[in-house]
Structure formats: structure tokens, C-alpha cells
Motif scaffolding. Structure first.
Motif, PDB file in Angstrom:
ATOM      1  N   ASP A 227      52.457  47.240  33.536  1.00 34.80           N
ATOM      2  CA  ASP A 227      51.308  46.459  33.986  1.00 34.80           C
ATOM      3  C   ASP A 227      51.260  46.433  35.516  1.00 34.80           C
ATOM      4  O   ASP A 227      52.202  46.856  36.194  1.00 34.80           O
ATOM      5  CB  ASP A 227      51.393  45.028  33.460  1.00 34.80           C
ATOM      6  CG  ASP A 227      51.231  44.964  31.947  1.00 34.80           C
ATOM      7  OD1 ASP A 227      50.636  45.910  31.389  1.00 34.80           O
ATOM      8  OD2 ASP A 227      51.687  43.982  31.329  1.00 34.80           O
ATOM      9  N   ALA A 228      50.178  45.918  36.036  1.00 29.60           N
ATOM     10  CA  ALA A 228      50.018  45.757  37.480  1.00 29.60           C
ATOM     11  C   ALA A 228      49.622  44.311  37.747  1.00 29.60           C
ATOM     12  O   ALA A 228      48.448  44.017  37.993  1.00 29.60           O
ATOM     13  CB  ALA A 228      48.971  46.722  38.014  1.00 29.60           C
ATOM     14  N   PRO A 229      50.581  43.371  37.675  1.00 33.00           N
ATOM     15  CA  PRO A 229      50.244  41.947  37.762  1.00 33.00           C
ATOM     16  C   PRO A 229      49.576  41.543  39.073  1.00 33.00           C
ATOM     17  O   PRO A 229      48.688  40.693  39.072  1.00 33.00           O
ATOM     18  CB  PRO A 229      51.594  41.245  37.579  1.00 33.00           C
ATOM     19  CG  PRO A 229      52.633  42.289  37.822  1.00 33.00           C
ATOM     20  CD  PRO A 229      52.019  43.585  37.419  1.00 33.00           C
ATOM     21  N   ILE A 230      49.983  42.136  40.185  1.00 29.14           N
ATOM     22  CA  ILE A 230      49.366  41.763  41.461  1.00 29.14           C
ATOM     23  C   ILE A 230      47.935  42.269  41.529  1.00 29.14           C
ATOM     24  O   ILE A 230      47.025  41.547  41.957  1.00 29.14           O
ATOM     25  CB  ILE A 230      50.207  42.290  42.638  1.00 29.14           C
ATOM     26  CG1 ILE A 230      51.556  41.567  42.677  1.00 29.14           C
ATOM     27  CG2 ILE A 230      49.462  42.112  43.953  1.00 29.14           C
ATOM     28  CD1 ILE A 230      52.490  42.028  43.774  1.00 29.14           C
ATOM     29  N   ALA A 231      47.701  43.496  41.083  1.00 31.60           N
ATOM     30  CA  ALA A 231      46.337  44.027  41.070  1.00 31.60           C
ATOM     31  C   ALA A 231      45.441  43.185  40.170  1.00 31.60           C
ATOM     32  O   ALA A 231      44.284  42.901  40.510  1.00 31.60           O
ATOM     33  CB  ALA A 231      46.342  45.479  40.597  1.00 31.60           C
ATOM     34  N   ALA A 232      45.969  42.755  39.027  1.00 29.72           N
ATOM     35  CA  ALA A 232      45.177  41.925  38.116  1.00 29.72           C
ATOM     36  C   ALA A 232      44.868  40.569  38.742  1.00 29.72           C
ATOM     37  O   ALA A 232      43.753  40.045  38.624  1.00 29.72           O
ATOM     38  CB  ALA A 232      45.935  41.736  36.799  1.00 29.72           C
TER      39      ALA A 232
END
Length: 316
Positions: A227-232
Motif C-alpha cells: 500500500d501507499a499510506p502517505i499517498a492515500a
């Protein structure tokens, strides 16, 4: 350590069953010390875990206290005017209610961890099977037997509740909105929107169950699952900023202390927004001092931003 649905229990760290006798527990402790000691080729982190586990359950009194209190069903903070009465339940399960605290608190709206709590309880019924009785969905033994997806759901709910407690104790100069809708789907939510004299922040509360690393402005690790939590987080902040016509000063990712090597990690500007990743115990410091590079808000602007958010934000 040992306080997350994603982490091993003290018994698992020692390699024994929770029903083990005191003698079996003692023998297991000595064996695990030899196996994990760095001088004999063991892992230093595991060696520390073994020692910590023994501190918790190595005595009859400590073991009894651990067995009584090591559950995951603690109540969540509620917003003003939304007090949860004793006996209210979610999906048929009783939810504990925290003790009232008369000290001045931050203004708070929405239910931290509420969406994930409800989703967790729904998924438990599907996982257990039709007609199967689950008297305590937060029982540690039950939780640790669940698929990682379910344990992660509960871990994140607990993480959001812990962030809410920290922000609440900062006082009336802070305003926080929890579980804010940032899209058409329930999961497209912003965990917390925090308005303070140091700035306006979008906040993500997570628990990965292991130490994470960073690369190119993003969190990486085995438990991140690609996942890409910061991008989300930044994408959801943009949705809210556009709807409310406000400008976020920064983004904060809050993780359990054991998930980070240092208390505060600044990632600089990611897509134009200052981003920091902080240990849970350091969150109050960051919110009071501000995110490096974030723009302060004060006076009439603070009132205006609060009004815009209050009239615009919706909850999942």
C-alpha cells in the motif's frame, strides 16, 4: 510491545501456552534466554522481548494482572453531545464505556475508530460462521487466531482511539474531527482532522506491528502490503481541502512507539505538503510545536477555518 492485535503475546514470546504451569513458564524463560542471547548468536530484539515478557508474567501477581487486563475491548472516546450510554452495543456486543474526565478537553467531533470497530465486528461474524457464538470478540486468544486482515482492522481502530485520547488532553485550543468522509466509500476516510494554533493537519493513525522504513516519501515494510499510506492520506486531504476551501499545513502519521526507530521522522515535503511520522508518545509534542515547514494559523483565520470545516465535514 505485546499490546497490539498484530504483536505476539507475552506467552508467545516465551514459547508457552497461556495455561502453562509456573514451572513450565520458568523453564521456557531460561530456554528462550539462551536461544536469543546475542552472545550465542541470538537476536537482540528478541532477547529484549523475552526479558520484557518475563517482567510481565514471571510472577503470580504479574501474570494474574496480565491475564485480567490484556484484552482489546477498551472503550473509545466520544465527542461532546455524543456520550455513549452504559449498555449500548455494536452488532449485539456490549462496548465498554471509558470513565468520565472533568478536565478541559479539546473540541472533538465524530467517533475515533468507529468505522473500523463496526467493520471488525461485522467481519468477525462472517469469519466465525453462521450460528457460531462469539461471546467476546476482543478476547486476546481469539484475536490472535484471526486472519491478519481482521487483526489489522482492530489494531487500526485502537490506534485511532489512542490518537484521540492524546489530542483530547491537549486542551480547548485544539479542535479535532474523527472518521471524516473523504470519498464515496467508507474506507476513503481521513482518520483525524486537527486544527491547532500550530496549523491544520490531516492525521493518519496506523499500526503495522513491526518497525517500518521510508523510501521516496512513503512508508515501506512487510506489513504495509504494497500500500501507499502517505499517498492515500494526502489524496484524502486534498478532497477535504477542496470541499471546505481550506489549506492543510501538514500531514502527520502516528504509529505505535515500537514501529519506529526514532520519535519523530520528518520526510520533508511530499507533493508539496510537509509530512512527519511520529511515535504515539511524541504526538503531543508535534501538535504543540508544529510540523516543520507548516504554516501557523491564528486570530480570525483560525475561527474562519474552524467554521468552514464545521459546516463542510461529514463522517463515515
Amino acid at each position: 510491545m505485546f499490546d497490539s492485535p498484530l504483536s505476539a503475546s507475552a506467552y508467545e514470546a516465551l514459547g508457552v501456552d497461556p495455561a502453562a504451569t509456573d514451572d513450565e513458564l520458568r523453564k521456557a524463560y531460561r530456554l528462550r534466554l539462551r536461544q536469543t542471547h546475542p552472545d550465542t548468536g541470538g537476536d537482540a530484539a528478541e532477547f529484549i522481548q523475552v526479558q520484557r515478557a518475563w517482567e510481565l508474567i514471571g510472577t503470580a501477581e504479574g501474570r494474574a494482572a496480565y491475564d485480567r487486563g490484556h484484552g482489546f475491548g477498551a472503550g473509545y472516546p466520544t465527542a461532546p453531545g455524543q456520550a455513549q450510554p452504559q449498555g449500548q452495543s455494536w452488532n449485539g456486543w456490549q462496548v465498554p464505556v471509558p470513565r468520565a474526565d472533568s478536565r478541559p478537553k479539546a473540541r472533538a467531533y465524530g467517533h475515533p475508530g468507529g468505522w473500523r470497530r463496526e467493520r471488525y465486528l461485522t467481519l468477525i461474524r462472517e469469519w466465525a460462521g453462521h450460528g457460531v457464538d462469539v461471546p467476546d470478540p476482543y478476547d486476546p486468544a481469539l484475536v490472535r487466531s484471526m486472519p491478519r486482515e481482521l487483526r489489522r482492522m482492530l489494531a487500526d481502530a485502537l490506534a485511532e482511539e489512542e490518537t484521540a485520547r492524546t489530542v483530547s488532553d491537549l486542551g480547548m485550543g485544539f479542535t479535532v474531527w474523527h472518521d471524516v468522509a473523504a470519498g464515496d466509500r467508507g474506507r476513503d476516510k481521513l482518520d483525524h482532522v486537527i486544527l491547532s494554533p500550530s496549523g491544520l493537519y490531516g492525521v493518519l493513525s496506523e499500526d503495522f506491528g513491526e518497525v517500518v522504513r521510508f523510501r521516496r516519501g512513503e512508508i515501506i515494510g512487510r506489513s504495509v502490503d504494497g500500500d501507499a499510506p502517505i499517498a492515500a492520506l494526502l489524496a484524502r486531504m486534498r478532497v477535504i481541502a477542496k470541499a471546505a476551501r481550506v489549506r492543510f499545513g501538514g500531514a502527520i502519521i502516528v504509529l505505535p512507539d515500537d514501529d519506529l526507530d526514532q520519535a519523530i521522522t520528518s520526510l520533508g515535503k511530499v507533493r508539496g505538503v510537509p509530512v512527519v511520522v511520529v511515535r504515539r508518545s511524541a504526538l503531543h509534542t508535534v501538535l504543540r510545536r508544529g510540523v516543520p515547514g507548516a504554516r501557523d494559523i491564528g486570530g480570525n483565520e483560525l475561527f474562519d477555518v474552524r467554521t468552514r470545516l464545521q459546516h463542510t465535514l461529514r463522517f463515515v
